[in-house]
Motif scaffolding. Structure first.
Motif, PDB file in Angstrom:
ATOM      1  N   ILE A  39       0.835  -1.204   0.000  1.00 24.87           N
ATOM      2  CA  ILE A  39       0.000   0.000   0.000  1.00 24.87           C
ATOM      3  C   ILE A  39       0.867   1.251   0.000  1.00 24.87           C
ATOM      4  N   ALA A  40       0.602   2.143  -0.942  1.00 25.46           N
ATOM      5  CA  ALA A  40       1.278   3.439  -0.990  1.00 25.46           C
ATOM      6  C   ALA A  40       0.224   4.532  -1.084  1.00 25.46           C
ATOM      7  N   GLY A  41       0.379   5.565  -0.273  1.00 27.10           N
ATOM      8  CA  GLY A  41      -0.613   6.632  -0.297  1.00 27.10           C
ATOM      9  C   GLY A  41      -0.139   7.885   0.400  1.00 27.10           C
ATOM     10  N   VAL A  42      -1.100   8.707   0.770  1.00 27.94           N
ATOM     11  CA  VAL A  42      -0.828  10.022   1.371  1.00 27.94           C
ATOM     12  C   VAL A  42      -1.679  10.164   2.630  1.00 27.94           C
ATOM     13  N   VAL A  43      -1.069  10.677   3.687  1.00 23.83           N
ATOM     14  CA  VAL A  43      -1.782  10.858   4.953  1.00 23.83           C
ATOM     15  C   VAL A  43      -2.861  11.927   4.791  1.00 23.83           C
ATOM     16  N   ALA A  44      -4.094  11.560   5.162  1.00 21.49           N
ATOM     17  CA  ALA A  44      -5.215  12.489   5.063  1.00 21.49           C
ATOM     18  C   ALA A  44      -5.627  13.052   6.415  1.00 21.49           C
ATOM     19  N   GLU A  45      -5.326  12.328   7.499  1.00 21.32           N
ATOM     20  CA  GLU A  45      -5.712  12.763   8.842  1.00 21.32           C
ATOM     21  C   GLU A  45      -4.825  12.031   9.842  1.00 21.32           C
TER      22      GLU A  45
ATOM     23  N   VAL B   9      -0.346  15.370   7.941  1.00 18.68           N
ATOM     24  CA  VAL B   9      -1.179  15.361   6.744  1.00 18.68           C
ATOM     25  C   VAL B   9      -0.340  15.751   5.529  1.00 18.68           C
ATOM     26  N   GLY B  10      -0.473  14.980   4.465  1.00 18.35           N
ATOM     27  CA  GLY B  10       0.276  15.238   3.244  1.00 18.35           C
ATOM     28  C   GLY B  10       1.515  14.377   3.082  1.00 18.35           C
ATOM     29  N   ASP B  11       1.946  13.689   4.143  1.00 15.21           N
ATOM     30  CA  ASP B  11       3.123  12.824   4.038  1.00 15.21           C
ATOM     31  C   ASP B  11       2.856  11.629   3.128  1.00 15.21           C
ATOM     32  N   ARG B  12       3.892  11.214   2.424  1.00 14.04           N
ATOM     33  CA  ARG B  12       3.833  10.030   1.551  1.00 14.04           C
ATOM     34  C   ARG B  12       4.224   8.812   2.389  1.00 14.04           C
ATOM     35  N   VAL B  13       3.326   7.835   2.458  1.00 12.53           N
ATOM     36  CA  VAL B  13       3.528   6.727   3.393  1.00 12.53           C
ATOM     37  C   VAL B  13       3.181   5.396   2.751  1.00 12.53           C
ATOM     38  N   GLY B  14       3.594   4.334   3.439  1.00  9.32           N
ATOM     39  CA  GLY B  14       3.291   2.994   2.975  1.00  9.32           C
ATOM     40  C   GLY B  14       2.883   2.097   4.126  1.00  9.32           C
TER      41      GLY B  14
ATOM     42  N   LEU C 185      11.248   8.067  -4.511  1.00  9.87           N
ATOM     43  CA  LEU C 185      10.507   6.926  -5.042  1.00  9.87           C
ATOM     44  C   LEU C 185       9.101   7.350  -5.432  1.00  9.87           C
ATOM     45  N   ALA C 186       8.723   7.103  -6.676  1.00 10.13           N
ATOM     46  CA  ALA C 186       7.339   7.341  -7.089  1.00 10.13           C
ATOM     47  C   ALA C 186       6.438   6.352  -6.355  1.00 10.13           C
ATOM     48  N   LEU C 187       5.233   6.789  -6.012  1.00  9.38           N
ATOM     49  CA  LEU C 187       4.354   5.947  -5.209  1.00  9.38           C
ATOM     50  C   LEU C 187       3.969   4.655  -5.919  1.00  9.38           C
ATOM     51  N   ASP C 188       3.794   4.698  -7.236  1.00  2.00           N
ATOM     52  CA  ASP C 188       3.342   3.479  -7.918  1.00  2.00           C
ATOM     53  C   ASP C 188       4.408   2.390  -7.906  1.00  2.00           C
TER      54      ASP C 188
ATOM     55  N   HIS D  19      19.430   4.026  -4.174  1.00  2.00           N
ATOM     56  CA  HIS D  19      19.961   3.324  -5.336  1.00  2.00           C
ATOM     57  C   HIS D  19      19.022   3.374  -6.549  1.00  2.00           C
ATOM     58  N   GLY D  20      17.938   4.114  -6.430  1.00  2.00           N
ATOM     59  CA  GLY D  20      17.005   4.241  -7.552  1.00  2.00           C
ATOM     60  C   GLY D  20      16.293   2.959  -7.895  1.00  2.00           C
ATOM     61  N   LEU D  21      15.930   2.185  -6.884  1.00  2.48           N
ATOM     62  CA  LEU D  21      15.293   0.886  -7.112  1.00  2.48           C
ATOM     63  C   LEU D  21      13.798   0.953  -6.851  1.00  2.48           C
ATOM     64  N   GLY D  22      13.023   0.875  -7.902  1.00  4.26           N
ATOM     65  CA  GLY D  22      11.586   0.698  -7.775  1.00  4.26           C
ATOM     66  C   GLY D  22      11.208  -0.600  -8.454  1.00  4.26           C
TER      67      GLY D  22
END
Length: 346
Positions: free
Chosen positions: A65-71, A81-86, A148-151, A309-312
Motif C-alpha cells: 500500500i502506498a498513499g498520502v496521509v489524510a488525517e 497530513v500530506g506525508d507520503r507513506v506505505g 521513489l514514485a508511489l506506484d 539506489h534508484g530501485l523501484g
C-alpha cells in the motif's frame, strides 16, 4: 466508522467485486491514509482462493500500500497530513515479546496482525489495500522517500522487504555469490537488491525467456533450470540461494548448488508440502532456511536503500476492474513484474 470503496472476494475462489467496507475511526495514534496504489502479490491470490486455509470472507486483499496521509490522531508524532507513506504486510503485533522489542515484529511470538485476512485486537477482520482508504497505527506505517514514485514503491512493501531482509541477514554483498530462483514479482526485486548490495548475482529460472530482463536489472548470469546441464555446471557455486517461487522445488538439487556453509533461503510459500533428503544438508554444513518479510525498522531501511539506489519495482499499472484478469495472468506468469492497482479506479 467510515464507509469506503473496496474490491473484495465474497467467498473462497470467487471473483473479486466492487463493494464497500467500514474503516474504524481515527484513534489517538492512528493515521488515515488515502490509498493511491496497491500492488498485487501472489499471496493475495493464495489467500483469496483459500489456498493456505482459514480465510476470512469477504476478503479485501492487498498488503503493498502506498498513499498520502489524510488525517492524524491527536497523539501522532511521526507523520503529518500530506506525508507520503506505505503499509506492508502487518498492521499490529503484541509489541511486548522479545522479538517485537528487537524490531522483529514479523516474528511476534503472539502472532502479528496481518493487513488483511486477520483479526485485530478487537476481534474485527482487517481489510487490505484494494480500497480507497485505510486507518493504521503510526507505528506500523512507514515513510516513502521523495526519490521513489508511489506506484513503483507500492510493491516494495512486500516484494522489496521480503527479498531485502534475507539478503541482509545472510550478508549478501561484495565477494558473495547469490542465486535468485524465479524472475517474478519477488525475484526481480531480489536481483535488483542483491546487485545493489554488491553481490555477484545469478538468476535460476525455468527458461531463458526473461534473460534480457534479468541482465538489465542487475544479474551477472542467467541459467535455465530446465536445462539438465545447469545443476552439474553450477554444483557448489553459491553462498546464498534465494528461492522466490511459490511452487515446490526439488530441494536436494538446489542444495547441491551451495558452497560449504551456504544457505538456501525460501521466501516463497508453496501450497503443497516439499520433501528433503537430510544428507543434502550434511554434506557441506548447509542451511535450509525461511524468511518472512521484515520488521518496521528494517522496512524503512529498505525503502531508504531503494531510494538511494534508484530501485523501484517494474510494474504494470491497471484499473480495479482488471483485478480478476490480473490474477489469472499472475498464475500464467504473464506480468513483468508486478501488477499495481490505481486505486482511483475503485
Amino acid at each position: 466508522m467510515t464507509t469506503v470503496a473496496a474490491y473484495a472476494a465474497p467467498a473462497a475462489k470467487a471473483p473479486l467485486e466492487r463493494t464497500t467496507i467500514e474503516r474504524r475511526p481515527v484513534g489517538e495514534f492512528d493515521v488515515l491514509i488515502d490509498i493511491k496504489f496497491a500492488g498485487i502479490c501472489h499471496s493475495d491470490i493464495h489467500q483469496a482462493r483459500d489456498g493456505w486455509g482459514e480465510g476470512i470472507f469477504p476478503m479485501v486483499p492487498g498488503h503493498e500500500i502506498a498513499g498520502v496521509v489524510a488525517e492524524v490522531g491527536p497523539g501522532v508524532t511521526k507523520f503529518a497530513v500530506g506525508d507520503r507513506v506505505g503499509v506492508g504486510c502487518m498492521v499490529d503485533s503484541c509489541r511486548e515479546c522479545e522479538n517485537c522489542r528487537a524490531g522483529l515484529e514479523q516474528y511476534c511470538l503472539q502472532g502479528n496482525t496481518g493487513t488483511y485476512n486477520a483479526l485485530d485486537k478487537n476481534g474485527e477482520p482487517t481489510y487490505g489495500g484494494y480500497s480507497s482508504q485505510v486507518v493504521v497505527d503510526e507505528n506500523f506505517t512507514v515513510r516513502i522517500p521523495d526519490g521513489l514514485a508511489l506506484d513503483v514503491a507500492a510493491p516494495l512493501l512486500c516484494a522489496g522487504i521480503t527479498t531485502y531482509s534475507p539478503l541482509r541477514h545472510w550478508n549478501a554483498g561484495p565477494g558473495k555469490k547469490v542465486a535468485v530462483v524465479g524472475m517474478g514479482g519477488l525475484g526481480h526485486m531480489g536481483v535488483k537488491i542483491a546487485h545493489a548490495l554488491g553481490a555477484e548475482v545469478t538468476v535460476l529460472s525455468q527458461s531463458l525467456r526473461k534473460k534480457d530482463d534479468g541482465l538489465r536489472l542487475g544479474a551477472d548470469h542467467y541459467y535455465a533450470t530446465s536445462d539438465e546441464t545447469t545443476f552439474k555446471k553450477l554444483r557448489g557455486t553459491f553462498d546464498i540461494i534465494l528461492s522466490t517461487v511459490s511452487a515446490p522445488l526439488p530441494l536436494d538439487a538446489y542444495l547441491s548448488l551451495l558452497r560449504t556453509d551456504g544457505a538456501l533461503v525460501n521466501v516463497g510459500a508453496p501450497e503443497e508440502p516439499v520433501s528433503l533428503n537430510l544428507f543434502s544438508l550434511l554434506g557441506g554444513r548447509k542451511t535450509l532456511a525461511g524468511s518472512g518479510i521484515g520488521g518496521i525498522r528494517e522496512t524503512q531501511e529498505m525503502l531508504d536503500f531503494c531510494a538511494e539506489h534508484g530501485l523501484g519495482a517494474e510494474i504494470e499499472l491497471i484499473g480495479a476492474s482488471e483485478i480478476n484478469e490480473a490474477y489469472e495472468r499472475v498464475l500464467d506468469s504473464d506480468v513483468r513484474y508486478r501488477f499495481v492497482i490505481d486505486t482511483a479506479t475503485i
